[in-house]
Design an enzyme around this catalytic site. Structure first.
Site, PDB file in Angstrom:
ATOM      1  N   HIS A 131      70.936 -20.106 -48.902  1.00 30.10           N
ATOM      2  CA  HIS A 131      70.914 -21.534 -48.543  1.00 30.10           C
ATOM      3  C   HIS A 131      71.709 -21.808 -47.278  1.00 30.10           C
ATOM      4  CE1 HIS A 131      68.717 -23.818 -51.310  1.00 30.10           C
ATOM      5  NE2 HIS A 131      69.399 -23.477 -52.380  1.00 30.10           N
ATOM      6  N   ARG A 167      53.051 -21.481 -48.995  1.00 33.69           N
ATOM      7  CA  ARG A 167      53.286 -20.495 -50.064  1.00 33.69           C
ATOM      8  C   ARG A 167      53.389 -21.271 -51.373  1.00 33.69           C
ATOM      9  NH1 ARG A 167      56.857 -18.110 -45.793  1.00 33.69           N
ATOM     10  NH2 ARG A 167      56.284 -15.928 -45.532  1.00 33.69           N
ATOM     11  N   GLU A 195      47.178  -8.141 -44.590  1.00 28.58           N
ATOM     12  CA  GLU A 195      48.547  -7.645 -44.734  1.00 28.58           C
ATOM     13  C   GLU A 195      48.592  -6.218 -45.266  1.00 28.58           C
ATOM     14  OE1 GLU A 195      50.760 -10.579 -46.956  1.00 28.58           O
ATOM     15  OE2 GLU A 195      49.113 -10.959 -48.316  1.00 28.58           O
ATOM     16  N   ASP A 210      54.264  -8.187 -44.642  1.00 26.43           N
ATOM     17  CA  ASP A 210      53.781  -7.101 -45.497  1.00 26.43           C
ATOM     18  C   ASP A 210      53.090  -6.020 -44.685  1.00 26.43           C
ATOM     19  OD1 ASP A 210      54.503  -7.447 -48.215  1.00 26.43           O
ATOM     20  OD2 ASP A 210      53.280  -9.258 -48.260  1.00 26.43           O
ATOM     21  N   CYS A 246      50.645 -15.434 -39.635  1.00 27.03           N
ATOM     22  CA  CYS A 246      51.622 -16.261 -40.326  1.00 27.03           C
ATOM     23  C   CYS A 246      52.849 -15.454 -40.765  1.00 27.03           C
ATOM     24  CB  CYS A 246      50.994 -16.986 -41.515  1.00 27.03           C
ATOM     25  SG  CYS A 246      50.262 -15.870 -42.703  1.00 27.03           S
TER      26      CYS A 246
HETATM   27  C1  PEP Z   1      53.417 -11.830 -44.818  1.00 20.80           C
HETATM   28  O1  PEP Z   1      53.361 -10.884 -45.613  1.00 20.80           O
HETATM   29  O2  PEP Z   1      53.506 -11.692 -43.568  1.00 20.80           O
HETATM   30  C2  PEP Z   1      53.410 -13.215 -45.301  1.00 20.80           C
HETATM   31  C3  PEP Z   1      53.353 -14.234 -44.461  1.00 20.80           C
HETATM   32  O3  PEP Z   1      53.492 -13.400 -46.642  1.00 20.80           O
HETATM   33  P1  PEP Z   1      54.872 -13.307 -47.474  1.00 20.80           P
HETATM   34  O4  PEP Z   1      55.998 -13.224 -46.490  1.00 20.80           O
HETATM   35  O5  PEP Z   1      54.886 -14.538 -48.314  1.00 20.80           O
HETATM   36  O6  PEP Z   1      54.655 -12.043 -48.243  1.00 20.80           O
HETATM   37 MG    MG Z   2      52.788 -11.183 -47.657  1.00 21.08          MG
END
Ligand code: PEP
Ligand code: MG
Length: 569
Positions: A189, A296, A431, A455, A502
């Site tokens: 946080h 998310r 990913e 990922d 993303c």
């Molecule tokens: C990613 O894997 O880049 C992603 C955006 O998803 P998360 O970070 O929620 O796994």
């Molecule tokens: Mg991911």
């Protein structure tokens, strides 16, 4: 002699200031037997009441300084004070164990926070910090002791502490130069608050933090995660120039942030926000997000003690869609498993959870649960511009199975006479290396693809994204990852579909030119970096960016790529 200490860069920027230790007294509590239960309970109740007053006042300060969404952490603190499992448990133990309130308070706080910290889930671990924060406030009140006096802090100070809680950071005066702690990670946080306040922060220094003394001059480099003690005059001069440049850049970026981003040669690059809860909507809008590139949805599941109902989900999705009007909102379906556990899902322990039964794999294996989410999304679609995105797709048949389930949901809603928008876009996250390599096949099935570099990097480089020991190998700018980004973009561009990113890499302004050069149409990031990335986009010439990207994918490692990117800045 100057000295550097390596930690974790938790909030970007560089600054220089004077160290001040925020020392926290560890009160000694002696357990005593009591005879008058009513009197001891009244003492606890009085402390709870005082804690409520203090937290309500802090909430106000936080709301004024940082906005409503950041202040909401204190609502969680207030809720803990009324929680039967926390203060309720303290009262019943006073009665059953006939022990003093201080000892019981310490015991229950320790048990509850340790339990939460032991869960393999970052969200619950952060709640453990909240419990400790509330518990130690209660304890100090019970003991009649005063915590550190924040009025000692002044502009230009760098706050040094073992750990900082949201209650601490909320009391920072204007102009704090930096934050350095022994404990904490990027997702703490305190790190989130530092990012919101624009204070460079380096966390997780461990025992090395004890080398810092009050009144030392300290440079906090939140980008590199480095703290420099007692810099020499030349080092100070370099940093002062950097600070000035940084300030001017931020001011210039903010001035132009409201307009959409086009490259210098007129190519539109959409800059979207990643959001992880409804609280993030306000800050996304403030930073002029052109839409949401990743919502998310896990928070709905993690904050609940049961599978969220269709109605609960419908309310949340409708809120985010209506907040963004005609702008696209990409909502990602449940990405559970891997490092994200759900106590009520009863997920079996796996040897390799990141290679296991997670995300779309889990959802397809639990169609009833998945249909609840899909129906909630379809129902909410009439409130805005919905794009639905599926995580961890690895092959074509997963997309077909998911689309079939979505169609089934559509039919069932139609039979029930419930309206659904016609033009919902369907997309997937890229990913997994297999998905990037076969992006040409997957592109035929969907309207858009969004690259999740968080990922994709761990799978490509075989380096766990959460393991500090291999953190030096984990680099999203590695040419191997960039080549997969390029493969994906080429396939999407050939198929004529939208391709975005993303993962965290999308929010790194030094990489914007290379990312545009690789062929991305959309970049989605933490809202705070949108103004700077938009500014970078405007400076890009598409042909030059392409040449730069072609060069980047030929380099040997991520360091060389970042060096190349910086030379161009
Ligand atoms: C990613 O894997 O880049 C992603 C955006 O998803 P998360 O970070 O929620 O796994
Ligand atoms: Mg991911």
């Amino acid at each position: 002699m100057s000295q550097t200490i390596q930690g974790v860069g938790a909030a970007p920027g560089i600054n220089l200031g004077t160290a001040i230790w925020w020392r926290k007294e560890q009160p000694t509590v002696i357990a005593k037997s009591i005879t008058n239960v009513a009197e001891e309970t009244a003492k606890l109740e009085q402390a709870i009441q005082q804690a409520k007053e203090q937290i309500t006042a802090l909430r106000q300060i936080a709301a004024d300084r940082m906005g409503e969404e950041e202040a909401q952490v204190f609502d969680a603190h207030l809720a803990f004070l009324d929680d039967p499992g926390f203060t309720g448990e303290m009262k019943s133990r006073i009665a059953s164990q006939k022990k003093n309130a201080e000892a019981i308070c310490q015991e229950v706080t320790e048990e509850m926070s340790s339990l939460m910290a032991s869960l393999d889930d970052e969200y619950m671990q952060a709640r453990a910090d909240d419990i400790r924060d509330v518990g130690s406030r209660l304890l100090l009140l019970l003991l009649g002791k005063k915590p550190f006096d924040p009025s000692l802090l002044k502009a230009g100070d760098v706050v040094i502490a073992e750990e900082l809680t949201p209650s601490d950071t909320a009391q920072f005066p204007e102009g704090i130069a930096g934050m350095v702690t022994a404990k904490g990670s990027k997702t703490a946080h305190a790190a989130i608050m530092a990012r919101t306040l624009g204070i460079p922060a380096v966390l997780g220094l461990g025992a090395a933090i004890n080398q810092i003394n009050d009144d030392d001059t300290v440079i906090v480099d939140g980008d590199k995660g480095i703290v420099t003690l007692n810099p020499d005059t030349a080092q100070e001069q370099v940093v002062r120039t950097q600070i000035e440049k940084q300030k001017q850049a931020r001011e210039a970026a903010l001035k132009e942030a409201a307009a959409d981003a086009y490259t210098a040669d007129g190519k539109r690059i959409q800059t979207f926000a990643n959001i992880g809860s409804l609280n993030d909507i306000e800050i996304a809008l403030k930073n002029h997000a052109e839409g949401v590139g990743l919502f998310r949805t896990e928070f709905l599941y993690l904050e609940s003690d049961h599978w969220p109902t269709e109605d609960e989900q419908y309310q949340a999705y409708s809120k985010v869609l209506s907040s963004f009007g005609e702008r696209p909102v990409v909502i990602r379906t449940l990405d559970i498993g891997g490092d994200k556990d759900l106590p009520y899902a009863d997920l079996p322990k796996e040897e390799n959870p990141f290679l296991g039964h997670r995300a779309i794999r889990y959802c397809l294996a639990n169609p009833d649960m998945f249909k609840t989410q899909l129906k909630a999304l379809l129902r909410a679609s009439v409130h805005g511009n919905l794009w639905i995105m599926f995580p961890m797709i690895e092959n074509v048949s997963e997309i077909r199975a998911t689309k079939a389930l979505l169609n089934k949901c559509r039919q069932e809603l139609a039979q029930a006479g419930i309206a659904v928008a016609d033009d919902i876009k369907i997309g997937i996250m890229i990913e997994v290396p297999a998905a990037a390599i076969t992006a040409d096949l997957l592109a035929k099935e969907v309207d858009f693809m969004s690259i999740g570099t968080n990922d994709l990097t761990q799978y490509t480089l075989a380096a766990d994204r959460g393991n500090e020991q291999v953190a030096h190998l984990y680099d999203a700018a590695h040419p191997a990852v960039l080549r997969l980004v390029k493969l994906t973009c080429d396939a999407a561009n050939k198929a004529g579909i939208v391709v975005g990113m993303c993962g965290e890499l999308a929010g790194d302004p030094t990489m914007t030119e290379i990312l545009v050069g690789l062929g991305l149409h959309e970049l989605s990031m933490s809202a705070g970096t949108i103004p700077e990335v938009k500014q970078q986009v405007r400076a890009v010439d598409s042909a030059k960016a392409k040449a730069l990207a072609d060069k980047a994918v030929q380099l040997e490692d991520g360091d060389q790529v970042r060096e190349l990117a910086k030379q161009k800045q």
